[in-house]
Design a protein around this motif. Structure first.
Motif, PDB file in Angstrom:
ATOM      1  N   LYS A 170      -5.938   7.174   4.789  1.00 46.81           N
ATOM      2  CA  LYS A 170      -6.410   5.839   4.975  1.00 46.81           C
ATOM      3  C   LYS A 170      -5.157   5.008   5.257  1.00 46.81           C
ATOM      4  O   LYS A 170      -5.221   3.912   5.897  1.00 46.81           O
ATOM      5  N   GLU A 219       0.859  -1.116  -0.089  1.00 40.07           N
ATOM      6  CA  GLU A 219      -0.056  -0.139  -0.044  1.00 40.07           C
ATOM      7  C   GLU A 219       0.759   1.375  -0.147  1.00 40.07           C
ATOM      8  O   GLU A 219       0.628   2.171  -0.682  1.00 40.07           O
ATOM      9  N   SER A 221      -4.016   1.967   8.332  1.00 36.95           N
ATOM     10  CA  SER A 221      -3.805   0.585   8.225  1.00 36.95           C
ATOM     11  C   SER A 221      -2.711   0.003   8.940  1.00 36.95           C
ATOM     12  O   SER A 221      -1.870   0.734   9.258  1.00 36.95           O
TER      13      SER A 221
END
Length: 187
Positions: free
Chosen positions: A183, A79, A187
């Motif tokens: 975001k 990510e 995580s």
């Protein structure tokens, strides 16, 4: 014979000078679609706020791109690596618009990281993978919050309509990046 050499030399110089200017015409009326005899548009006068915003956002963009490139190779999570890819590509596009506008307005922009940015990037590059990911996201969050604040200030306080318009088109991208970073932080 001598006259033909001189003519050739003058023609070469004219072509070279034109190429050195990017082939751009210096007659602003001709580029505006106005008749060649029409008066040229008034030059844009930038305030200190306009110049500061261009420099600040560009300098932040240089740092963001540099650090995002580090994420492409140093991040542990897929990510964060993908976020690095996104930031490199999108900040480069934003910066290209800034550079073009700054050049149009005669504003010199920095070309390298500041000493503080270099030290910060160096420290980040030396962080372990998992720690790198956390530090990268935290630094990018701060950078984007600062850029958004500066851009909002430009929108409300800027004086040159062209630079205010550029700030207005820049803001959605910065906000989108901030959302992606938030975001990633969760995580």
């Amino acid at each position: 014979m001598r006259r033909s050499h001189l003519s050739l030399l003058l023609a070469t110089l004219a072509v070279t000078a034109s190429a050195g200017c990017g082939g751009a015409t210096t007659d602003t009326a001709a580029t505006d679609g106005a008749p060649a005899g029409a008066p040229a548009a008034a030059p844009v006068h930038l305030s200190g706020q306009d110049r500061t915003w261009l420099r600040t956002i560009h300098q932040g963009g240089i740092a963001d791109i540099h650090v995002a490139r580090l994420a492409q190779t140093h991040a542990k999570s897929a990510e964060v690596k993908a976020l690095g890819d996104t930031l490199v590509a999108e900040r480069a596009k934003l910066d290209e618009n800034l550079l073009s506008s700054a050049q149009q307005f005669g504003v010199d922009l920095p070309g390298t990281l500041t000493e503080a940015q270099s030290k910060q990037a160096e420290a980040l590059a030396q962080a372990s993978n998992a720690r790198f990911d956390r530090k990268f996201v935290a630094e990018m969050l701060k950078s984007h919050k600062d850029a958004i604040a500066a851009t909002r200030r430009q929108i409300t306080r800027g004086s040159a309509p062209e630079v205010v318009a550029l700030a207005k088109t820049t803001l959605p991208s910065l906000r989108s990046h901030l959302d992606l970073l938030r975001k990633a932080a969760r995580s």
